[in-house]
Each structure stands twice: as C-alpha cells, then as structure tokens.
Design a protein around this motif. Structure first.
Motif, PDB file in Angstrom:
ATOM      1  N   ALA A 263       9.711  34.081  74.756  1.00  0.00           N
ATOM      2  CA  ALA A 263      10.680  34.277  73.672  1.00  0.00           C
ATOM      3  C   ALA A 263      10.607  33.131  72.664  1.00  0.00           C
ATOM      4  CB  ALA A 263      12.095  34.389  74.241  1.00  0.00           C
ATOM      5  N   GLY A 264      10.491  31.910  73.164  1.00  0.00           N
ATOM      6  CA  GLY A 264      10.371  30.761  72.285  1.00  0.00           C
ATOM      7  C   GLY A 264       9.104  30.803  71.460  1.00  0.00           C
ATOM      8  N   ASN A 265       8.034  31.302  72.055  1.00  0.00           N
ATOM      9  CA  ASN A 265       6.778  31.429  71.321  1.00  0.00           C
ATOM     10  C   ASN A 265       6.906  32.407  70.155  1.00  0.00           C
ATOM     11  OD1 ASN A 265       4.748  29.709  72.207  1.00  0.00           O
ATOM     12  ND2 ASN A 265       3.346  31.383  72.653  1.00  0.00           N
ATOM     13  N   VAL A 266       7.557  33.537  70.411  1.00  0.00           N
ATOM     14  CA  VAL A 266       7.752  34.532  69.353  1.00  0.00           C
ATOM     15  C   VAL A 266       8.585  33.939  68.216  1.00  0.00           C
ATOM     16  CG1 VAL A 266       8.811  36.751  68.769  1.00  0.00           C
ATOM     17  CG2 VAL A 266       7.491  36.506  70.885  1.00  0.00           C
ATOM     18  N   PHE A 267       9.669  33.250  68.576  1.00  0.00           N
ATOM     19  CA  PHE A 267      10.523  32.629  67.567  1.00  0.00           C
ATOM     20  C   PHE A 267       9.740  31.645  66.705  1.00  0.00           C
ATOM     21  CE2 PHE A 267      13.079  28.894  66.433  1.00  0.00           C
ATOM     22  CZ  PHE A 267      13.983  29.484  65.551  1.00  0.00           C
ATOM     23  N   CYS A 268       8.958  30.763  67.342  1.00  0.00           N
ATOM     24  CA  CYS A 268       8.215  29.747  66.594  1.00  0.00           C
ATOM     25  C   CYS A 268       7.075  30.374  65.793  1.00  0.00           C
ATOM     26  CB  CYS A 268       7.677  28.692  67.553  1.00  0.00           C
ATOM     27  SG  CYS A 268       8.975  27.635  68.267  1.00  0.00           S
ATOM     28  N   GLY A 269       6.480  31.431  66.330  1.00  0.00           N
ATOM     29  CA  GLY A 269       5.444  32.130  65.584  1.00  0.00           C
ATOM     30  C   GLY A 269       5.983  32.768  64.324  1.00  0.00           C
ATOM     31  N   LEU A 270       7.143  33.417  64.424  1.00  0.00           N
ATOM     32  CA  LEU A 270       7.771  34.024  63.252  1.00  0.00           C
ATOM     33  C   LEU A 270       8.215  32.966  62.251  1.00  0.00           C
ATOM     34  CD1 LEU A 270       9.919  36.824  64.959  1.00  0.00           C
ATOM     35  CD2 LEU A 270       7.656  37.028  63.893  1.00  0.00           C
ATOM     36  N   LEU A 271       8.688  31.842  62.755  1.00  0.00           N
ATOM     37  CA  LEU A 271       9.067  30.743  61.877  1.00  0.00           C
ATOM     38  C   LEU A 271       7.846  30.223  61.118  1.00  0.00           C
ATOM     39  CD1 LEU A 271      11.249  28.773  60.896  1.00  0.00           C
ATOM     40  CD2 LEU A 271      10.726  27.326  62.875  1.00  0.00           C
ATOM     41  N   PHE A 272       6.712  30.162  61.788  1.00  0.00           N
ATOM     42  CA  PHE A 272       5.477  29.722  61.143  1.00  0.00           C
ATOM     43  C   PHE A 272       5.107  30.656  59.989  1.00  0.00           C
ATOM     44  CE2 PHE A 272       0.859  29.893  60.681  1.00  0.00           C
ATOM     45  CZ  PHE A 272       0.536  28.562  60.520  1.00  0.00           C
ATOM     46  N   VAL A 273       5.208  31.975  60.207  1.00  0.00           N
ATOM     47  CA  VAL A 273       4.907  32.946  59.157  1.00  0.00           C
ATOM     48  C   VAL A 273       5.848  32.739  57.968  1.00  0.00           C
ATOM     49  CG1 VAL A 273       4.860  35.395  58.536  1.00  0.00           C
ATOM     50  CG2 VAL A 273       3.971  34.644  60.753  1.00  0.00           C
ATOM     51  N   TRP A 274       7.129  32.533  58.243  1.00  0.00           N
ATOM     52  CA  TRP A 274       8.105  32.314  57.173  1.00  0.00           C
ATOM     53  C   TRP A 274       7.754  31.067  56.362  1.00  0.00           C
ATOM     54  CZ3 TRP A 274      11.591  28.376  56.029  1.00  0.00           C
ATOM     55  CH2 TRP A 274      12.524  28.681  55.037  1.00  0.00           C
ATOM     56  N   VAL A 275       7.385  29.998  57.040  1.00  0.00           N
ATOM     57  CA  VAL A 275       7.017  28.758  56.337  1.00  0.00           C
ATOM     58  C   VAL A 275       5.779  28.984  55.481  1.00  0.00           C
ATOM     59  CG1 VAL A 275       6.154  26.399  56.656  1.00  0.00           C
ATOM     60  CG2 VAL A 275       8.081  27.222  58.028  1.00  0.00           C
ATOM     61  N   MET A 276       4.789  29.685  56.014  1.00  0.00           N
ATOM     62  CA  MET A 276       3.573  29.944  55.242  1.00  0.00           C
ATOM     63  C   MET A 276       3.874  30.813  54.026  1.00  0.00           C
ATOM     64  SD  MET A 276       1.271  28.173  56.702  1.00  0.00           S
ATOM     65  CE  MET A 276      -0.135  28.739  55.747  1.00  0.00           C
ATOM     66  N   ASP A 277       4.724  31.812  54.202  1.00  0.00           N
ATOM     67  CA  ASP A 277       5.109  32.676  53.071  1.00  0.00           C
ATOM     68  C   ASP A 277       5.919  31.911  52.035  1.00  0.00           C
ATOM     69  OD1 ASP A 277       3.838  34.949  53.954  1.00  0.00           O
ATOM     70  OD2 ASP A 277       5.590  35.775  54.978  1.00  0.00           O
ATOM     71  N   ARG A 278       6.769  31.034  52.508  1.00  0.00           N
ATOM     72  CA  ARG A 278       7.718  30.342  51.626  1.00  0.00           C
ATOM     73  C   ARG A 278       7.075  29.187  50.871  1.00  0.00           C
ATOM     74  NH1 ARG A 278      11.349  28.771  48.761  1.00  0.00           N
ATOM     75  NH2 ARG A 278      13.564  28.522  49.241  1.00  0.00           N
ATOM     76  N   PHE A 279       6.183  28.436  51.551  1.00  0.00           N
ATOM     77  CA  PHE A 279       5.702  27.190  50.958  1.00  0.00           C
ATOM     78  C   PHE A 279       4.187  27.133  50.723  1.00  0.00           C
ATOM     79  CE2 PHE A 279       9.553  26.105  53.407  1.00  0.00           C
ATOM     80  CZ  PHE A 279      10.342  25.619  52.387  1.00  0.00           C
ATOM     81  N   PHE A 280       3.429  28.048  51.296  1.00  0.00           N
ATOM     82  CA  PHE A 280       1.971  27.944  51.200  1.00  0.00           C
ATOM     83  C   PHE A 280       1.330  29.209  50.626  1.00  0.00           C
ATOM     84  CE2 PHE A 280       3.232  24.906  54.443  1.00  0.00           C
ATOM     85  CZ  PHE A 280       2.525  23.776  54.064  1.00  0.00           C
ATOM     86  N   GLY A 281       2.093  29.967  49.870  1.00  0.00           N
ATOM     87  CA  GLY A 281       1.514  31.082  49.145  1.00  0.00           C
ATOM     88  C   GLY A 281       1.214  32.327  49.934  1.00  0.00           C
ATOM     89  N   GLY A 282       1.747  32.455  51.119  1.00  0.00           N
ATOM     90  CA  GLY A 282       1.545  33.675  51.896  1.00  0.00           C
ATOM     91  C   GLY A 282       0.834  33.420  53.210  1.00  0.00           C
ATOM     92  N   SER A 283       1.132  34.253  54.187  1.00  0.00           N
ATOM     93  CA  SER A 283       0.544  34.121  55.518  1.00  0.00           C
ATOM     94  C   SER A 283      -0.590  35.122  55.699  1.00  0.00           C
ATOM     95  CB  SER A 283       1.613  34.345  56.587  1.00  0.00           C
ATOM     96  OG  SER A 283       1.046  34.348  57.878  1.00  0.00           O
ATOM     97  N   LEU A 284      -1.605  34.718  56.447  1.00  0.00           N
ATOM     98  CA  LEU A 284      -2.714  35.616  56.744  1.00  0.00           C
ATOM     99  C   LEU A 284      -2.318  36.719  57.715  1.00  0.00           C
ATOM    100  CD1 LEU A 284      -5.667  33.080  57.219  1.00  0.00           C
ATOM    101  CD2 LEU A 284      -5.248  34.573  55.262  1.00  0.00           C
ATOM    102  N   ILE A 285      -1.207  36.524  58.387  1.00  0.00           N
ATOM    103  CA  ILE A 285      -0.776  37.461  59.409  1.00  0.00           C
ATOM    104  C   ILE A 285       0.715  37.734  59.226  1.00  0.00           C
ATOM    105  CG2 ILE A 285      -0.415  35.556  61.050  1.00  0.00           C
ATOM    106  CD1 ILE A 285      -1.246  37.472  63.273  1.00  0.00           C
ATOM    107  N   GLY A 286       1.122  39.003  59.314  1.00  0.00           N
ATOM    108  CA  GLY A 286       2.505  39.387  59.090  1.00  0.00           C
ATOM    109  C   GLY A 286       3.394  39.111  60.293  1.00  0.00           C
ATOM    110  N   TYR A 287       4.675  39.434  60.132  1.00  0.00           N
ATOM    111  CA  TYR A 287       5.647  39.148  61.188  1.00  0.00           C
ATOM    112  C   TYR A 287       5.368  39.951  62.464  1.00  0.00           C
ATOM    113  CZ  TYR A 287       8.486  36.515  57.847  1.00  0.00           C
ATOM    114  OH  TYR A 287       8.923  35.582  56.950  1.00  0.00           O
ATOM    115  N   GLY A 288       5.078  41.245  62.313  1.00  0.00           N
ATOM    116  CA  GLY A 288       4.815  42.066  63.494  1.00  0.00           C
ATOM    117  C   GLY A 288       3.596  41.607  64.266  1.00  0.00           C
ATOM    118  N   PRO A 289       2.431  41.491  63.600  1.00  0.00           N
ATOM    119  CA  PRO A 289       1.249  40.995  64.306  1.00  0.00           C
ATOM    120  C   PRO A 289       1.444  39.593  64.899  1.00  0.00           C
ATOM    121  CG  PRO A 289       0.599  42.044  62.259  1.00  0.00           C
ATOM    122  CD  PRO A 289       2.101  41.975  62.253  1.00  0.00           C
TER     123      PRO A 289
END
Length: 266
Positions: A177-203
């Motif tokens: 569960a913690g891994n999923v939370f931190c993974g989703l947080l990583f996607v949000w940070v990439m979308d918010r500050f680094f111009g987009g994530s290579l991988i979406g929230y679901g994947p």
C-alpha cells in the motif's frame, strides 16, 4: 531508530545529489563503489573472509560489471569467463580449501550485483529524465519503510518465519500500500514540476504493486542467504541498516524490473 534517522538524514540528500545533480561520472563511481562493496560482503558472508583472492575477485568483478559492461553487453561473456577462471584458479591453488558455494558467490553473485546496479546507467542511457532513476529507490525503500511500521503496529501473522521471523503478512500488505501511495505521489510530482510523467496513475499503481512484491522477494532472498550462513548483517557501512546488501537488497531486484518495464514503453 536514532541510527535509522541519522542514516536517512545523511543518505537521502547524498542520494538526491548523486542521482539528480551530480555529473554522470560521479553516479557511475558511486554505483561501482556500492557494487564492489556488495560483492565483497557477499563473498565474506559465505565464508570467504580468509580467502583474500576470492574477496578481491568478487569486489573487482562487481565494480567492473557496473563501470564497463552496462553499455557493452557483448563484452559480458569475456568478464564472466575471466571471473570464473580467476575464482577456480584460486580454489585450485588452495587445494580444496575453498568450497563451491564460495566460488559461486564470487562469480554469479557478484556479477548479478554489478549487473543490477548498472540498471541505473542503462536507464539513463535510454534517455529518461534522471528523476526516474529515483524510482527503484522509492519503490524499494517505501515498501520497506511502510512494511516496517505496519508490521510493528499491526503485525500478527508471520510471513516467512523460517527466513525472517519478524516479517508479517500485515507488514507485507502495508508495504504494498505504501508503495502504491509513493508511486502515485511520484507521478503527481513529475506532472506538476517536470512537464509530465512517462507513466500514468493507473500503470504506476500496477508497477508499484509489482515492484513491492519484487522488493519483498529481494529482501527475503538476501535474508535467506544470511540465515543459511549464520550472520546478522552483511556489514556495518550504514550503521543499524547494516551493509550495502542489507540496505540495497530490494533495490537490486527492483532496478532491473523497472529498467525492463521502461524499455517496453513506446
């Protein structure tokens, strides 16, 4: 706990600098160093502490695999052959004093450690943003941390008592569960500050679950080796965290998985 906090306070900034800001040669040097120490720790674990030749072979083999082979796969067979020859030459010279398990740790184990650490260099060579090189650490350390606290507060049912008696099923679920939370947080940070994530929230949620399971297998795998040879920690480089193989056991399994997944992305 004080020791864990101290290691985190020093280690996390150092990790962020090496991965995100340091020149590429610094990251390569750090990975070579970690791999070399890991190869040495594994060789010593299986009884090679008095076999200086085998310890040296294991250390050099792991480091060279990182620094030379990561982008020269066609040379891997040469390194394997050299390492095997050197290890068996040492065993023959000792006249039966060196056991087969020690030879295998010095060859296969060290080459695996080096190849796994080289995943970071192969990821960077693939053209991804260097922030993605943090993913193997995030999806390993997050699982370990959340599993630790979930097991500490909720743990009742043993996960693998013959391998690691303190690990629980509740801790394992908390780690996922913690891994999923931190993974989703990583996607949000990439979308918010680094111009987009290579991988979406679901994947990412699926990747985090996969890496969480792989991380726990990696952790238990190196625990199995320690239990077989009767040691508590591989080393003391990271104080209460132990040595390189104690701290990066999960990373060694997760990093190649992430490399493979990213190589399949369009």
């Amino acid at each position: 706990m004080k020791s864990r906090i101290l290691v985190a306070a020093v280690g996390i900034p150092a990790l962020l600098y090496v991965v995100l800001a340091a020149p590429p040669w610094v990251m390569m040097a750090a990975l070579c160093l970690l791999a070399g120490i890991g190869g040495m720790e594994l060789q010593r674990c299986v009884g090679g502490v008095k076999r200086s030749e085998l310890v040296s072979v294991s250390t050099i083999a792991a480091a060279v695999t990182v620094g030379w082979i990561y982008d020269r796969d066609h040379h891997l067979s040469v390194i394997i052959m050299l390492v095997v020859l050197l290890a068996f030459f040492s065993a023959i010279e000792k006249g039966g004093e060196v056991e087969f398990s020690q030879i295998m740790a010095g060859t296969g184990g060290s080459l695996f450690i080096g190849w796994s650490f080289a995943s970071f260099l192969r990821l960077e060579a693939g053209g991804v943003h260097r922030a993605y090189l943090l993913l193997p650490f995030i999806l390993s350390f997050a699982c370990d941390t959340f599993a630790f606290f979930a097991g500490l507060t909720l743990g009742k049912h043993k996960l693998a008592p013959k391998v690691s008696p303190k690990k629980t099923i509740e801790g394992s679920i908390g780690g996922l569960a913690g891994n999923v939370f931190c993974g989703l947080l990583f996607v949000w940070v990439m979308d918010r500050f680094f111009g987009g994530s290579l991988i979406g929230y679901g994947p990412m949620a699926l990747l985090a679950l996969l890496c969480g399971a792989v991380a726990q297998i990696g952790d238990l795998s190196f625990s199995l080796v320690k239990r077989e040879f009767g040691i508590k920690d591989y080393g003391h480089l990271f104080l209460a965290h132990g040595g390189v193989l104690d701290r990066f056991d999960s990373v060694l399994f997760v990093a190649p998985v992430i490399e493979i997944i990213f190589s399949l992305l369009p």
